[in-house]
Design a protein around this motif. Structure first.
Motif, short mmCIF file in Angstrom:
data_model
loop_
_atom_site.label_atom_id
_atom_site.label_comp_id
_atom_site.label_asym_id
_atom_site.label_seq_id
_atom_site.Cartn_x
_atom_site.Cartn_y
_atom_site.Cartn_z
N LYS A 367 51.95 26.18 53.06
CA LYS A 367 50.66 25.51 52.92
C LYS A 367 49.80 25.85 54.13
CE LYS A 367 52.75 21.36 54.94
NZ LYS A 367 53.18 19.96 54.68
N SER A 368 48.54 25.54 54.05
CA SER A 368 47.61 25.80 55.15
C SER A 368 47.16 24.47 55.77
CB SER A 368 46.38 26.57 54.66
OG SER A 368 46.76 27.86 54.22
N THR A 369 47.02 24.46 57.09
CA THR A 369 46.58 23.26 57.80
C THR A 369 45.06 23.22 57.85
OG1 THR A 369 46.51 24.30 59.98
CG2 THR A 369 48.63 23.44 59.24
N SER A 370 44.54 22.10 58.30
CA SER A 370 43.07 21.95 58.42
C SER A 370 42.50 22.92 59.45
CB SER A 370 42.73 20.51 58.82
OG SER A 370 43.39 20.16 60.03
N SER A 371 43.35 23.37 60.38
CA SER A 371 42.89 24.31 61.40
C SER A 371 43.07 25.77 60.98
CB SER A 371 43.63 24.07 62.72
OG SER A 371 45.03 24.08 62.52
N ASN A 422 54.54 19.49 65.22
CA ASN A 422 53.50 19.09 64.27
C ASN A 422 52.37 20.11 64.27
OD1 ASN A 422 51.67 18.47 66.44
ND2 ASN A 422 52.75 16.53 66.72
N GLU A 423 51.35 19.82 63.49
CA GLU A 423 50.24 20.77 63.33
C GLU A 423 49.60 21.14 64.66
OE1 GLU A 423 45.84 20.84 61.15
OE2 GLU A 423 47.42 19.50 60.40
N HIS A 424 49.57 20.22 65.59
CA HIS A 424 48.93 20.48 66.89
C HIS A 424 49.77 21.39 67.78
CE1 HIS A 424 45.96 17.52 65.76
NE2 HIS A 424 46.92 16.62 65.56
N ASP A 425 51.04 21.60 67.44
CA ASP A 425 51.90 22.49 68.22
C ASP A 425 51.81 23.95 67.78
OD1 ASP A 425 53.17 20.45 69.83
OD2 ASP A 425 54.26 19.85 68.03
N LEU A 426 51.26 24.20 66.60
CA LEU A 426 51.33 25.53 66.03
C LEU A 426 50.66 26.60 66.91
CD1 LEU A 426 50.63 24.75 62.26
CD2 LEU A 426 52.82 25.04 63.39
N HIS A 427 49.58 26.25 67.57
CA HIS A 427 48.84 27.26 68.33
C HIS A 427 49.61 27.76 69.54
CE1 HIS A 427 48.09 23.74 70.89
NE2 HIS A 427 47.78 24.60 71.84
N ARG A 428 50.64 27.04 69.99
CA ARG A 428 51.33 27.38 71.24
C ARG A 428 52.04 28.73 71.17
NH1 ARG A 428 55.42 24.61 72.62
NH2 ARG A 428 55.69 23.07 70.97
N ALA A 429 52.67 29.03 70.06
CA ALA A 429 53.40 30.30 69.95
C ALA A 429 53.42 30.74 68.49
CB ALA A 429 54.81 30.16 70.50
N TYR A 430 52.24 30.94 67.93
CA TYR A 430 52.11 31.36 66.53
C TYR A 430 51.90 32.87 66.53
CZ TYR A 430 50.87 30.92 61.57
OH TYR A 430 50.85 31.01 60.20
#
Length: 459
Positions: A367-371, A422-430
């Motif tokens: 699925k895709s997140t809001s970000s 959670n969704e807010h962690d995804l940007h750390r090492a995507y």
């Protein structure tokens, strides 16, 4: 009537050739602007040495037949789409480490051998839902994997380049060579589990359970060796097989050949090719290609695969009902598997077929997140896998393996798991360019859950 149908299928298979797919509708194929350059690249590829051998292919087919009979379990895992840039010793070793660790967990749970199949050394092409995408208002060809084009959002990078086929072959050869050297050199020696530890596992919530399990294995090994007065045979190395989606048919054809002392044709770019769910049309080019090779083959099935279509595909791809020939990899999603899987299992059972069933709990839960990040939730992955075990058991069938997209790196691409990403962690090492993968901790946690299911089955 049934006998006549079988005779027709045998006659049709005899008429097969590696290029017979070209007379059928071929989906998900790139459009190359320079066909002469493509033909030169494919001609060069067809003259290069094979990446695997026919006797390895035959050995895998025998093991898959045993898995279908419940005598062993299959772990298939690796990257969603390999990247040329990731062909490095550290990343390859990390991928090997996590697969070895997961397999040991499964061996302990299943009390039976585990067949290890990597999604590596060739998983460079990916199907896409659309041929084009809009990037900052610019319409560009979709990125289809490093075998075909490049991910940078420019027209030059996204234009399919035939020379990438040769580079993909070279990267696959380098990856396989390093993996074979590691395994032959004792990297998988059960006497030295420290070879497989990743530095950051010290912080994993699952580390203690895993290390306790590992100590149990090594203690048992030393106990047996003390009794025997000699090293336990085979404890210093394991077998690894390769797999990838047979998507780019020109690439697959170029590495398809006959070998001395065996009949038939073998795809020697991989041990275990599979057909994706977007390309399983019974009259399509991918099915036409796959029906003629003698490798064990996989087929993704799901919500868009009605029972009558599945049985037709099975008759085309495995008319002789050869043990180990056909593996069905089902993918539904946690919310759909309860309704979608039983009709397929019941149809296959009623037809008197014995195939290897493998669960892919990844693709149906994307699925895709809001970000804007594509992700998968660990809880949904776990739920689909757990339901798969229960459904097969209830219907008198047998789940013989799992198919996981994972990496040995500390990425943050899937939410959930013991650390509660959670969704807010995804940007750390995507890092992924295509689909999200489980990281090391999540992969090991999933292996422990599967081991518990297998342990309960064996009681």
């Amino acid at each position: 009537m049934h006998v006549e149908m079988e005779r027709a299928m045998v006659a049709s298979r005899r008429q097969w050739a590696p290029d017979s797919w070209s007379g059928h509708s071929a989906l998900q194929q790139p459009e190359y602007p320079n066909l002469p350059v493509l033909q030169r690249a494919l001609a060069e590829l067809s003259n290069l040495p094979p990446l695997v051998t026919s006797w390895e292919v035959v050995a895998l087919k025998e093991q898959l037949a045993r898995a279908a009979a419940g005598q062993c379990f299959v772990l298939q895992g690796g990257d969603c789409a390999e990247r040329f840039a990731d062909c490095s010793s550290q990343r390859i070793a990390n991928q090997l480490k996590i697969l070895i660790q997961m397999s040991l967990v499964l061996v302990q749970g299943a009390r039976k051998p585990v067949v290890r199949i990597g999604r590596f050394a060739g998983q460079y092409a990916k199907p896409r839902s659309a041929d084009y995408e809009d990037v900052q208002g610019v319409r560009l060809p979709s990125y289809r994997g490093d075998l075909i084009n490049r991910p940078e959002p420019t027209l030059e990078a996204r234009t399919p380049d035939p020379n990438l086929l040769l580079r993909g072959y070279e990267r696959a050869a380098l990856t396989l060579n390093f993996i074979r050297a590691l395994v032959k050199g004792g990297f998988a020696d059960l006497h030295h589990p420290e070879y497989w530890d990743l530095d950051w596992t010290k912080h994993s919530p699952q580390a203690e359970e895993y290390h306790n399990l590992l100590r149990s294995i090594t203690d048992s090994l030393r106990f047996m060796e003390n009794i025997l007065g000699a090293p336990a045979g085979g404890s210093d190395r394991i077998d690894f097989y390769t797999s990838h989606e047979a998507l780019h048919l020109g690439y697959e054809q170029a590495q398809t050949r006959q070998v001395p002392h065996r009949t038939g044709w073998y795809n020697l770019s991989t041990h275990f090719p599979w057909i994706g769910i977007r390309t399983i049309a019974p009259d399509g080019a991918h099915v036409e290609y796959m029906r003629g090779i003698d490798n064990p083959i996989g087929m993704k099935v799901g919500q868009a695969t009605p029972p009558d279509m599945l049985l037709k595909l099975m008759d085309i791809l495995d008319p002789d009902r050869e043990p180990g020939r056909l593996t069905l990899i089902h993918r539904f999603g946690a919310e759909k598997i309860a309704a979608g899987l039983p009709p397929l299992v019941e149809a296959v059972t009623a037809a008197g077929r014995r195939v290897l069933w493998i669960c892919d709990p990844m693709h149906g839960n994307t699925k895709s997140t809001s970000s804007g990040y594509k992700t998968r939730d660990f809880g949904e992955i776990e739920s689909e896998l757990s339901q798969a075990f229960d459904i097969h058991a209830r219907l008198g069938s047998h789940l013989g393996g799992v198919h996981i997209e994972l990496t040995g790196e500390n990425v943050t691409e899937c939410t959930g798991g013991a650390r509660g990403l959670n969704e807010h962690d995804l940007h750390r090492a995507y890092e992924t360019e295509v689909d999200p993968r489980l990281n090391y901790e999540q992969s090991l946690e999933l292996a422990l859950l599967v081991a518990n299911k297998l342990r309960a089955e064996s009681r």
